[in-house]
Write a protein that holds these residues in place. Structure first.
Motif, PDB file in Angstrom:
ATOM      1  N   SER A  61      12.137   3.132  -5.806  1.00 58.64           N
ATOM      2  CA  SER A  61      12.986   5.063  -6.214  1.00 58.64           C
ATOM      3  C   SER A  61      11.694   4.834  -7.420  1.00 58.64           C
ATOM      4  O   SER A  61      11.620   6.179  -6.359  1.00 58.64           O
ATOM      5  CB  SER A  61      14.054   4.028  -7.489  1.00 58.64           C
ATOM      6  N   THR A  62      10.603   3.880  -7.537  1.00 63.39           N
ATOM      7  CA  THR A  62       9.480   4.596  -8.344  1.00 63.39           C
ATOM      8  C   THR A  62       8.604   5.491  -6.851  1.00 63.39           C
ATOM      9  O   THR A  62       7.597   6.260  -7.485  1.00 63.39           O
ATOM     10  CB  THR A  62       8.962   3.905  -8.534  1.00 63.39           C
ATOM     11  N   LEU A  63       8.873   5.141  -5.958  1.00 64.30           N
ATOM     12  CA  LEU A  63       7.424   5.604  -4.422  1.00 64.30           C
ATOM     13  C   LEU A  63       7.826   6.687  -4.163  1.00 64.30           C
ATOM     14  O   LEU A  63       7.745   7.002  -2.573  1.00 64.30           O
ATOM     15  CB  LEU A  63       7.275   4.444  -3.656  1.00 64.30           C
ATOM     16  N   GLY A  64       9.377   7.548  -4.753  1.00 69.34           N
ATOM     17  CA  GLY A  64       9.685   8.591  -3.870  1.00 69.34           C
ATOM     18  C   GLY A  64      11.034   7.786  -2.642  1.00 69.34           C
ATOM     19  O   GLY A  64      11.250   9.263  -2.028  1.00 69.34           O
ATOM     20  N   GLY A  65      11.432   6.478  -2.787  1.00 63.54           N
ATOM     21  CA  GLY A  65      12.713   6.131  -2.128  1.00 63.54           C
ATOM     22  C   GLY A  65      12.286   6.169  -1.319  1.00 63.54           C
ATOM     23  O   GLY A  65      12.839   5.485   0.197  1.00 63.54           O
ATOM     24  N   ARG A  66      10.643   5.797  -0.630  1.00 63.82           N
ATOM     25  CA  ARG A  66      10.411   4.825   0.447  1.00 63.82           C
ATOM     26  C   ARG A  66       8.671   4.224   0.382  1.00 63.82           C
ATOM     27  O   ARG A  66       8.166   4.866  -0.068  1.00 63.82           O
ATOM     28  CB  ARG A  66      10.008   6.352   1.740  1.00 63.82           C
ATOM     29  N   THR A  67       8.592   2.532   1.325  1.00 58.89           N
ATOM     30  CA  THR A  67       7.558   1.649   0.920  1.00 58.89           C
ATOM     31  C   THR A  67       6.790   2.463   1.899  1.00 58.89           C
ATOM     32  O   THR A  67       7.501   3.238   2.822  1.00 58.89           O
ATOM     33  CB  THR A  67       7.894   0.272   0.965  1.00 58.89           C
ATOM     34  N   PHE A  68       5.627   1.995   1.429  1.00 61.31           N
ATOM     35  CA  PHE A  68       4.514   2.370   2.911  1.00 61.31           C
ATOM     36  C   PHE A  68       4.629   1.539   4.277  1.00 61.31           C
ATOM     37  O   PHE A  68       4.963   1.959   5.248  1.00 61.31           O
ATOM     38  CB  PHE A  68       3.000   1.838   2.034  1.00 61.31           C
ATOM     39  N   PHE A  69       5.816   0.438   3.161  1.00 64.77           N
ATOM     40  CA  PHE A  69       6.100  -0.591   4.648  1.00 64.77           C
ATOM     41  C   PHE A  69       6.441  -0.381   5.514  1.00 64.77           C
ATOM     42  O   PHE A  69       6.715   0.097   7.131  1.00 64.77           O
ATOM     43  CB  PHE A  69       7.097  -1.334   4.181  1.00 64.77           C
ATOM     44  N   GLU A  70       7.614   1.462   5.494  1.00 63.68           N
ATOM     45  CA  GLU A  70       9.027   2.395   5.740  1.00 63.68           C
ATOM     46  C   GLU A  70       7.940   3.074   6.583  1.00 63.68           C
ATOM     47  O   GLU A  70       8.663   3.072   7.891  1.00 63.68           O
ATOM     48  CB  GLU A  70       9.255   2.123   5.167  1.00 63.68           C
ATOM     49  N   ARG A  71       7.124   3.751   5.991  1.00 61.57           N
ATOM     50  CA  ARG A  71       6.092   4.486   6.477  1.00 61.57           C
ATOM     51  C   ARG A  71       5.480   3.406   7.605  1.00 61.57           C
ATOM     52  O   ARG A  71       5.087   4.842   8.623  1.00 61.57           O
ATOM     53  CB  ARG A  71       5.074   5.397   5.640  1.00 61.57           C
TER      54      ARG A  71
END
Length: 334
Positions: A29-39
């Motif tokens: 949530s803090t990162l805008g809904g997506r982690t960098f792992f998901e990226r």
């Protein structure tokens, strides 16, 4: 070497607890809904929707299989599994930690190891550690604009009490040189630079491609005149470090080109900047500072009547009397 398709060998001590999942979801949530792992999963064309953080053993098995079945090079799969083990290692309580044992076992290259450590720290909001890893010279920058924007956006979440003295975004930018490919990252970054040093921000803008200049200059002006555009930290402390008056004086004295001068006036009299406090005062001060006294005297700009003891009508009349008969001379007009 460990067989990455052997789920039980990779994850012998259990899956994600509900507490761990909750922590990761808060970070998402803090990162805008997506982690960098998901990226990273996206980058490797691995379908992951609603699979991270995995729910229970069944969820982790499904994500593990999705990674193993992906048409990606083996070392990329090692990186993804290493990340998952970094999530779980604190709960596994092995020595050395389970993720480190895995990385050593598969001979994970330093550049990949360092990068995954960096995005893991970033996803878990450990920003200082993350920047230390992500600026390492061995790694190839990946998601540079997104990482910089994450560092800039920390102030919105009050994650570190960051303010103009915060060095992490600038440290990352100087080491990695992200392209700033979109206005979504350029605007926050130039405002961050302006909050630190108006003059340096201006010369940074001049070094950018021509088509970016006007918008970046307007962002610089907005930041300088409206302190609330970069909120964070203790306001009194910030004012002591770099007073708003000092910023405004620097802005008025910048060596704008004729085109930049026109942009400034239009922005502050006709554009979005006209609503900024002291917008019209800035226009008049700029005309005085650049010696355009005829424009100052004949100005139809109507700033606030008085500010810090300065009454513009009295000042205009004084300049007009000082010009005397020269006011109407063609050679004297600016």
């Amino acid at each position: 070497m460990i067989d990455i398709e052997d789920y039980d060998a990779l994850f012998p001590h259990g899956s994600y607890t509900e507490a761990l999942r909750s922590d990761i979801q808060d970070s998402q949530s803090t990162l805008g809904g997506r982690t960098f792992f998901e990226r990273l999963l996206d980058l490797l064309n691995i379908q992951w929707r609603k699979m991270y953080p995995p729910q229970g053993d069944d969820g982790l098995r499904k994500l593990h299989k999705r990674i193993c079945d992906a048409p990606s090079p083996l070392h990329y799969k090692h990186c993804l599994i290493f990340y998952l083990l970094r999530d779980l290692s604190p709960h596994y309580k092995t020595s050395p930690e389970w993720a480190t044992q895995f990385a050593n076992n598969v001979h994970l290259e330093t550049r990949f190891w360092t990068f995954v450590e960096g995005i893991w720290e970033l996803d878990h909001l450990q920003f200082n550690n993350a920047v230390g890893h992500l600026t390492h010279p061995s790694i190839i920058p990946t998601f540079p604009d997104e990482i910089l924007l994450t560092l800039l956006n920390r102030r919105h979440h009050q994650l570190s009490g960051m303010n103009e003295t915060d060095i992490l975004p600038l440290a990352y930018y100087n080491c990695v040189k992200p392209p700033l490919a979109s206005d979504a990252v350029r605007q926050p970054f130039v405002k961050y630079l302006a909050a630190r040093n108006v003059t340096e921000a201006y010369y940074w803008i001049r070094a950018r491609p021509d088509h970016e200049h006007r918008q970046l200059l307007e962002a610089l002006i907005e930041q300088t005149l409206d302190h609330s555009t970069w909120a964070g930290g203790d306001a009194k402390e910030l004012e002591h470090i770099y007073p708003k008056q000092e910023k405004a004086i620097e802005l008025v004295g910048l060596p704008f080109s004729e085109e930049e001068e026109e942009w400034l006036e239009k922005f502050l009299t006709e554009g979005k900047g006209r609503t900024l406090r002291a917008a019209e005062d800035t226009v008049l001060m700029r005309r005085i500072a650049t010696g355009r006294l005829h424009s100052f005297v004949s100005s139809k700009v109507n700033p606030q009547k008085a500010h810090n003891g300065v009454d513009w009508d009295i000042l205009k009349n004084g300049v007009k009397r000082g010009l005397g008969p020269r006011e109407g001379l063609e050679d004297f007009k600016d």
